[in-house]
Design a protein around this motif. Structure first.
Motif, PDB file in Angstrom:
ATOM      1  N   ARG A 281       0.853  -1.186   0.000  1.00  0.00           N
ATOM      2  CA  ARG A 281       0.000   0.000   0.000  1.00  0.00           C
ATOM      3  C   ARG A 281       0.892   1.240   0.000  1.00  0.00           C
ATOM      4  N   CYS A 282       0.486   2.277  -0.713  1.00  0.00           N
ATOM      5  CA  CYS A 282       1.300   3.490  -0.809  1.00  0.00           C
ATOM      6  C   CYS A 282       1.466   4.134   0.569  1.00  0.00           C
ATOM      7  N   PRO A 283       2.692   4.368   1.020  1.00  0.00           N
ATOM      8  CA  PRO A 283       2.908   5.006   2.330  1.00  0.00           C
ATOM      9  C   PRO A 283       2.537   6.485   2.335  1.00  0.00           C
ATOM     10  N   TYR A 284       2.264   7.064   1.142  1.00  0.00           N
ATOM     11  CA  TYR A 284       1.955   8.496   1.057  1.00  0.00           C
ATOM     12  C   TYR A 284       0.447   8.752   1.034  1.00  0.00           C
ATOM     13  N   CYS A 285      -0.279   7.971   0.214  1.00  0.00           N
ATOM     14  CA  CYS A 285      -1.720   8.215   0.100  1.00  0.00           C
ATOM     15  C   CYS A 285      -2.564   7.059   0.625  1.00  0.00           C
ATOM     16  N   GLY A 286      -1.921   5.922   0.921  1.00  0.00           N
ATOM     17  CA  GLY A 286      -2.620   4.798   1.513  1.00  0.00           C
ATOM     18  C   GLY A 286      -3.329   3.878   0.546  1.00  0.00           C
ATOM     19  N   LYS A 287      -3.260   4.167  -0.742  1.00  0.00           N
ATOM     20  CA  LYS A 287      -3.981   3.346  -1.716  1.00  0.00           C
ATOM     21  C   LYS A 287      -3.117   2.181  -2.214  1.00  0.00           C
ATOM     22  N   GLU A 288      -3.790   1.142  -2.710  1.00  0.00           N
ATOM     23  CA  GLU A 288      -3.096  -0.058  -3.182  1.00  0.00           C
ATOM     24  C   GLU A 288      -2.939  -0.036  -4.705  1.00  0.00           C
ATOM     25  N   GLN A 289      -2.480   1.049  -5.230  1.00  0.00           N
ATOM     26  CA  GLN A 289      -2.345   1.196  -6.681  1.00  0.00           C
ATOM     27  C   GLN A 289      -0.870   1.365  -7.049  1.00  0.00           C
ATOM     28  N   LEU A 290      -0.095   0.330  -6.733  1.00  0.00           N
ATOM     29  CA  LEU A 290       1.341   0.382  -6.970  1.00  0.00           C
ATOM     30  C   LEU A 290       1.703  -0.376  -8.241  1.00  0.00           C
ATOM     31  N   ILE A 291       2.563   0.232  -9.071  1.00  0.00           N
ATOM     32  CA  ILE A 291       3.167  -0.473 -10.211  1.00  0.00           C
ATOM     33  C   ILE A 291       4.568  -0.872  -9.777  1.00  0.00           C
ATOM     34  N   LYS A 292       4.755  -2.159  -9.606  1.00  0.00           N
ATOM     35  CA  LYS A 292       6.027  -2.651  -9.088  1.00  0.00           C
ATOM     36  C   LYS A 292       7.163  -2.340 -10.056  1.00  0.00           C
ATOM     37  N   GLY A 293       8.224  -1.752  -9.559  1.00  0.00           N
ATOM     38  CA  GLY A 293       9.373  -1.401 -10.386  1.00  0.00           C
ATOM     39  C   GLY A 293      10.193  -2.622 -10.780  1.00  0.00           C
ATOM     40  N   VAL A 294      10.868  -2.507 -11.920  1.00  0.00           N
ATOM     41  CA  VAL A 294      11.725  -3.589 -12.406  1.00  0.00           C
ATOM     42  C   VAL A 294      12.815  -3.909 -11.381  1.00  0.00           C
ATOM     43  N   SER A 295      13.376  -2.896 -10.757  1.00  0.00           N
ATOM     44  CA  SER A 295      14.454  -3.124  -9.789  1.00  0.00           C
ATOM     45  C   SER A 295      13.968  -3.996  -8.628  1.00  0.00           C
ATOM     46  N   LYS A 296      12.757  -3.739  -8.160  1.00  0.00           N
ATOM     47  CA  LYS A 296      12.199  -4.541  -7.071  1.00  0.00           C
ATOM     48  C   LYS A 296      11.918  -5.967  -7.544  1.00  0.00           C
ATOM     49  N   ARG A 297      11.337  -6.115  -8.730  1.00  0.00           N
ATOM     50  CA  ARG A 297      11.006  -7.446  -9.228  1.00  0.00           C
ATOM     51  C   ARG A 297      12.254  -8.298  -9.401  1.00  0.00           C
ATOM     52  N   ILE A 298      13.326  -7.693  -9.886  1.00  0.00           N
ATOM     53  CA  ILE A 298      14.570  -8.451 -10.062  1.00  0.00           C
ATOM     54  C   ILE A 298      15.126  -8.883  -8.710  1.00  0.00           C
ATOM     55  N   ARG A 299      15.029  -8.018  -7.701  1.00  0.00           N
ATOM     56  CA  ARG A 299      15.487  -8.406  -6.364  1.00  0.00           C
ATOM     57  C   ARG A 299      14.702  -9.611  -5.850  1.00  0.00           C
ATOM     58  N   GLU A 300      13.405  -9.658  -6.151  1.00  0.00           N
ATOM     59  CA  GLU A 300      12.586 -10.794  -5.736  1.00  0.00           C
ATOM     60  C   GLU A 300      13.030 -12.091  -6.407  1.00  0.00           C
ATOM     61  N   LEU A 301      13.507 -11.986  -7.652  1.00  0.00           N
ATOM     62  CA  LEU A 301      13.865 -13.170  -8.440  1.00  0.00           C
ATOM     63  C   LEU A 301      15.313 -13.601  -8.251  1.00  0.00           C
ATOM     64  N   THR A 302      16.119 -12.762  -7.623  1.00  0.00           N
ATOM     65  CA  THR A 302      17.527 -13.076  -7.427  1.00  0.00           C
ATOM     66  C   THR A 302      17.676 -14.235  -6.449  1.00  0.00           C
TER      67      THR A 302
END
Length: 389
Positions: A281-302
């Motif tokens: 959830r967005c820490p700024y507005c509280g909504k669950e409308q996040l587009i996951k960044g490539v950098s984060k996705r790659i960290r998950e797959l490492t």
């Protein structure tokens, strides 16, 4: 052996008759314009046009050969002046094994085999004339058909959040959808590079390609690679992808991942970037409308701290039309002086650039082609920015 420049992911916007192929592509992105731009302006030796399954595009290629403006090569591909066209098709897969749609690139060696491929796809697609259409068959069946036609199969822009293998297509492994033995390479795409994925052991066996995914003429060679081959044709490309008989991809040239549209995670509601992992959830507005960044996705797959896989250098290079202060008139001056963009980026010295354009601009271009300009990261569909020089 020689070293050539290749961009293997270029769309067609319209046919010469005006039929739309890639809806979001520029109207002047026609086969003829792509070929002429690639050879006379960009200086590309090998291009992959990935909408060649479209019947009108096939007709245009055959007409060029009939008019003796191009020739089909024995070892695959079609030669136009100094540039070889590799016939390709971008296809969307979304079968029962996928968690989201996946785009793949299928390259076919000859016109006749591309006709066969196009006819086969008619039974699996709703509109054979359009680009990147969903194919109603599973990934492995498509792979087997491409191999039957002696083609090449490469998953496209594999980390972008939408319509890609690792973006949403699979949870963890490409084997969830594809036969690993029937993959000929991996297209990294914007927002990623070789260093970022060195900890993904599953990608160790594959050569990486970097391509423009051009939707306009100006974007040709936004990203590309240098390949060591005996000649620019289909079979030499195959050998290079599999590092056979001394052929290989010797360098990848791409944007710094920070410049990509999906590098960082972004909230689509408030537009803020979320740099820390762990947020749903967005820490700024509280909504669950996040587009996951490539950098984060790659960290998950490492899954490994380091891969002992020898890779060619990935060179961060900013295209000429991305550079602040470099407009069309400046680019035309340099083209008059040096011939092609490849010559500007790889052959012209800083001193030679200073003779053609103002010194400040020459220095900026030199920093850009060395990847030494400061950058603010992008995300959520918005490109990163080059900071003022």
């Amino acid at each position: 052996m020689k070293e050539i420049y290749a961009d293997l992911h270029i769309h067609i916007g319209r046919t010469e008759k005006g039929r739309a192929v890639k809806i979001t592509g520029s109207k002047n992105l026609t086969l003829a314009n792509i070929l002429e731009t690639a050879t006379s302006r960009k200086g590309l030796d090998l291009i992959g046009i990935i909408d060649c399954h479209s019947p009108e595009v096939i007709e245009e290629i055959e007409q060029l050969i009939h008019e003796q403006k191009a020739e089909e090569l024995i070892d695959g591909g079609v030669r136009f002046k100094k540039t070889t066209l590799i016939l390709g098709s971008e296809i969307e897969i979304y079968d029962e094994h996928c968690h989201g749609p996946i785009h793949v690139l299928c390259y076919i060696p000859t016109i006749e085999k591309m006709k066969e491929f196009s006819n086969w796809m008619r039974a699996h697609q709703k509109n054979i004339h359009l680009s990147s259409q969903r194919t109603y068959c599973d990934g492995r069946t498509l792979q087997q058909k491409v191999r039957e036609l002696n083609g090449l199969f490469i998953p496209a822009h594999v980390f972008t959040p939408f319509k890609s293998l690792f973006g949403k297509g699979v949870k963890k492994s490409l084997s969830e959808v594809f036969d690993p033995d029937l993959i000929d390479g991996i297209e990294l795409g914007l927002s990623s590079d070789t260093t970022m994925v060195k900890g993904m052991s599953e990608l160790g066996p594959y050569s990486f390609v970097t391509n423009s995914d051009a939707h306009s003429l100006g974007k040709l060679a936004r990203e590309y690679q240098k390949i060591k081959v005996a000649d620019a044709n289909f079979e030499e490309l195959r050998k290079a992808l599999h590092q056979k008989e001394g052929r290989a991809i010797v360098a990848n040239y791409g944007l710094n991942p920070l410049l990509g549209k999906y590098y960082e995670t972004v909230c689509t509601s408030c537009g803020e970037q979320i740099l820390e992992d762990g947020h749903t959830r967005c820490p700024y507005c509280g909504k669950e409308q996040l587009i996951k960044g490539v950098s984060k996705r790659i960290r998950e797959l490492t899954d490994a701290p380091f891969q002992k896989v020898k890779r060619p250098p990935y060179i961060h290079q900013i295209p000429l039309d991305f550079i602040p202060g470099i407009g069309s008139k400046t680019i035309e001056k340099m083209l008059d002086a040096f011939g092609t963009e490849m010559n500007i980026l790889h052959e012209a010295s800083l001193e030679e650039l200073k003779e053609a354009i103002p010194e400040k601009l020459a220095i900026t271009i030199d920093l850009a082609r060395k990847g030494q300009l400061a950058i603010t990261g992008g995300g959520g569909g918005i490109y990163g920015k080059i900071d003022k020089v």
